[in-house]
Design an enzyme around this catalytic site. Sequence first.
Site, PDB file in Angstrom:
ATOM      1  N   ASN A   1       1.021  -0.971  -0.020  1.00 51.64           N
ATOM      2  CA  ASN A   1      -0.167   0.086   0.318  1.00 51.64           C
ATOM      3  C   ASN A   1       0.826   1.192   0.116  1.00 51.64           C
ATOM      4  O   ASN A   1       2.083   1.376   0.597  1.00 51.64           O
ATOM      5  CB  ASN A   1      -0.909  -0.073   1.037  1.00 51.64           C
ATOM      6  CG  ASN A   1      -2.078  -1.036   1.196  1.00 51.64           C
ATOM      7  OD1 ASN A   1      -2.079  -1.744   0.072  1.00 51.64           O
ATOM      8  ND2 ASN A   1      -2.492  -1.428   2.282  1.00 51.64           N
TER       9      ASN A   1
ATOM     10  N   GLY B   1      -5.300  -9.087   3.085  1.00 50.79           N
ATOM     11  CA  GLY B   1      -5.761  -8.504   2.124  1.00 50.79           C
ATOM     12  C   GLY B   1      -5.189  -7.957   0.841  1.00 50.79           C
ATOM     13  O   GLY B   1      -5.079  -7.094   0.427  1.00 50.79           O
ATOM     14  N   THR B   2      -4.506  -9.006   0.312  1.00 58.44           N
ATOM     15  CA  THR B   2      -3.746  -9.107  -1.212  1.00 58.44           C
ATOM     16  C   THR B   2      -4.376  -9.890  -1.910  1.00 58.44           C
ATOM     17  O   THR B   2      -4.377 -11.123  -1.575  1.00 58.44           O
ATOM     18  CB  THR B   2      -2.327  -8.734  -1.279  1.00 58.44           C
ATOM     19  OG1 THR B   2      -1.799  -8.798  -2.357  1.00 58.44           O
ATOM     20  CG2 THR B   2      -1.772  -9.671  -0.141  1.00 58.44           C
ATOM     21  N   SER B   3      -4.772  -9.806  -3.311  1.00 57.36           N
ATOM     22  CA  SER B   3      -5.042 -10.803  -4.175  1.00 57.36           C
ATOM     23  C   SER B   3      -3.793 -11.666  -4.726  1.00 57.36           C
ATOM     24  O   SER B   3      -3.827 -12.531  -5.515  1.00 57.36           O
ATOM     25  CB  SER B   3      -5.714  -9.980  -5.484  1.00 57.36           C
ATOM     26  OG  SER B   3      -4.858  -9.410  -6.157  1.00 57.36           O
TER      27      SER B   3
ATOM     28  N   HIS C   1       5.831  -0.301  -2.653  1.00 55.29           N
ATOM     29  CA  HIS C   1       5.362   0.027  -4.132  1.00 55.29           C
ATOM     30  C   HIS C   1       5.303   1.494  -3.988  1.00 55.29           C
ATOM     31  O   HIS C   1       4.747   2.427  -4.533  1.00 55.29           O
ATOM     32  CB  HIS C   1       3.844  -0.253  -4.267  1.00 55.29           C
ATOM     33  CG  HIS C   1       3.792  -1.798  -4.828  1.00 55.29           C
ATOM     34  ND1 HIS C   1       2.835  -2.453  -4.965  1.00 55.29           N
ATOM     35  CD2 HIS C   1       4.925  -2.645  -5.202  1.00 55.29           C
ATOM     36  CE1 HIS C   1       3.044  -3.859  -5.187  1.00 55.29           C
ATOM     37  NE2 HIS C   1       4.253  -3.714  -5.587  1.00 55.29           N
TER      38      HIS C   1
HETATM   39  N1  APR Z   1     -11.004  -6.944   4.109  1.00 57.32           N
HETATM   40  C1  APR Z   1     -10.177  -7.871   3.778  1.00 57.32           C
HETATM   41  N2  APR Z   1      -9.803  -8.187   2.421  1.00 57.32           N
HETATM   42  C2  APR Z   1     -10.209  -7.311   1.587  1.00 57.32           C
HETATM   43  C3  APR Z   1     -11.299  -6.442   2.112  1.00 57.32           C
HETATM   44  C4  APR Z   1     -11.443  -6.161   3.542  1.00 57.32           C
HETATM   45  N3  APR Z   1     -12.338  -5.445   3.766  1.00 57.32           N
HETATM   46  N4  APR Z   1     -11.787  -5.959   1.008  1.00 57.32           N
HETATM   47  C5  APR Z   1     -11.003  -6.406  -0.157  1.00 57.32           C
HETATM   48  N5  APR Z   1     -10.149  -7.454   0.488  1.00 57.32           N
HETATM   49  C6  APR Z   1      -9.300  -8.325  -0.340  1.00 57.32           C
HETATM   50  C7  APR Z   1      -9.755  -8.804  -1.719  1.00 57.32           C
HETATM   51  O1  APR Z   1     -10.638 -10.000  -1.529  1.00 57.32           O
HETATM   52  C8  APR Z   1      -8.396  -8.957  -2.371  1.00 57.32           C
HETATM   53  O2  APR Z   1      -7.929 -10.270  -2.160  1.00 57.32           O
HETATM   54  O3  APR Z   1      -8.280  -7.598  -0.548  1.00 57.32           O
HETATM   55  C9  APR Z   1      -7.515  -8.089  -2.018  1.00 57.32           C
HETATM   56  C10 APR Z   1      -7.319  -6.564  -2.721  1.00 57.32           C
HETATM   57  O4  APR Z   1      -6.397  -7.123  -3.719  1.00 57.32           O
HETATM   58  P1  APR Z   1      -6.262  -5.899  -5.106  1.00 57.32           P
HETATM   59  O5  APR Z   1      -7.308  -5.141  -5.143  1.00 57.32           O
HETATM   60  O6  APR Z   1      -5.373  -6.730  -6.210  1.00 57.32           O
HETATM   61  O7  APR Z   1      -4.834  -5.097  -4.226  1.00 57.32           O
HETATM   62  P2  APR Z   1      -3.306  -5.713  -4.064  1.00 57.32           P
HETATM   63  O8  APR Z   1      -3.224  -7.198  -3.760  1.00 57.32           O
HETATM   64  O9  APR Z   1      -2.840  -4.745  -2.726  1.00 57.32           O
HETATM   65  O10 APR Z   1      -2.591  -5.090  -5.111  1.00 57.32           O
HETATM   66  C11 APR Z   1      -1.477  -5.296  -5.403  1.00 57.32           C
HETATM   67  O11 APR Z   1      -1.420  -4.129  -7.474  1.00 57.32           O
HETATM   68  O12 APR Z   1      -2.274  -2.286  -8.779  1.00 57.32           O
HETATM   69  C12 APR Z   1      -1.263  -2.911  -7.869  1.00 57.32           C
HETATM   70  O13 APR Z   1       0.771  -1.571  -7.077  1.00 57.32           O
HETATM   71  C13 APR Z   1      -0.795  -1.864  -6.779  1.00 57.32           C
HETATM   72  O14 APR Z   1      -0.028  -2.528  -4.610  1.00 57.32           O
HETATM   73  C14 APR Z   1      -1.040  -2.780  -5.795  1.00 57.32           C
HETATM   74  C15 APR Z   1      -0.869  -4.180  -6.105  1.00 57.32           C
END
Ligand code: APR
Length: 236
Positions: free
Chosen positions: A89, A171-173, A106
């Site tokens: 984040n 909380g990351t995909s 990032h």
């Molecule tokens: N609580 C827990 N998890 C949650 C919630 C919540 N309230 N809301 C959403 N999520 C989960 C989703 O199910 C998903 O698995 O958070 C994750 C978000 O995934 P992404 O939107 O892909 O975010 P992230 O993994 O942080 O992205 C990675 O991608 O675009 C780039 O540089 C950017 O740092 C970012 C990177």
Amino acid sequence: MSKPKLVILTGAGISAESGLRTFRDSDGLWEGYDVYEVASPRGWHKNPQLVLDFYNMRRKDVANAKPNPAHTRLAELEDYFDITIITQNIDDLHERAGSSNVVHLHGQIFTMRSVYDTQTIYAIKDDILLGDTAPDGGQLRPNIVWFEEPVPMIETAAAITERADVFVIIGTSLAVYPAAGLVNYTDPTIPKFIVDKQIPVNGRLSDFTVIEAPASVGVQILAEKLLRMNADQAVK
Ligand code: APR
């Protein structure tokens, strides 16, 4: 006795309940923008004004957001664990919640740099405008790692992950590399946990304890499990 080393990889999901949008929950759009238009060198060369405007808005959003109970609970766990948070984040909500060791993979929305220099970082609270230049004459840009750019902190993060006694993902995909690949650096014998509203499908998660819940609730459950585990270890 020294505290166990707890390494936590966080993503956009931990800040969702603070009102900051995730990336992949909305069809590849980030706040309504195509992520490649606003978060890649190609997008920057095509339309730097759009990119600066976009991050100026994100900076305001983050300034107006507050840490939620997930951020706060992780900070409180420092009483029991030696914690490093490796976050994807760009917000500062872990720091504002009180976490002491945060590695930003990032970049950070409250910092900027010259287009010519990745090393000299400046603090920024307000907007970056087209024509604002660094002392080296280069246009100032957000200090954010965009798609297709190197991730300077990844080696530091990998070394920290290798030394973990416990590893947690929140909380990351796990869709973006090299961040998602950090899982491969963990000692195979250590306990691992994942907290997510909707657990991502990923072959590397087979030995993780799964907590499928929004981060605010999930981190509370995680904390109970970790503290119980710590108490059991102390009795042994
Ligand atoms: N609580 C827990 N998890 C949650 C919630 C919540 N309230 N809301 C959403 N999520 C989960 C989703 O199910 C998903 O698995 O958070 C994750 C978000 O995934 P992404 O939107 O892909 O975010 P992230 O993994 O942080 O992205 C990675 O991608 O675009 C780039 O540089 C950017 O740092 C970012 C990177």
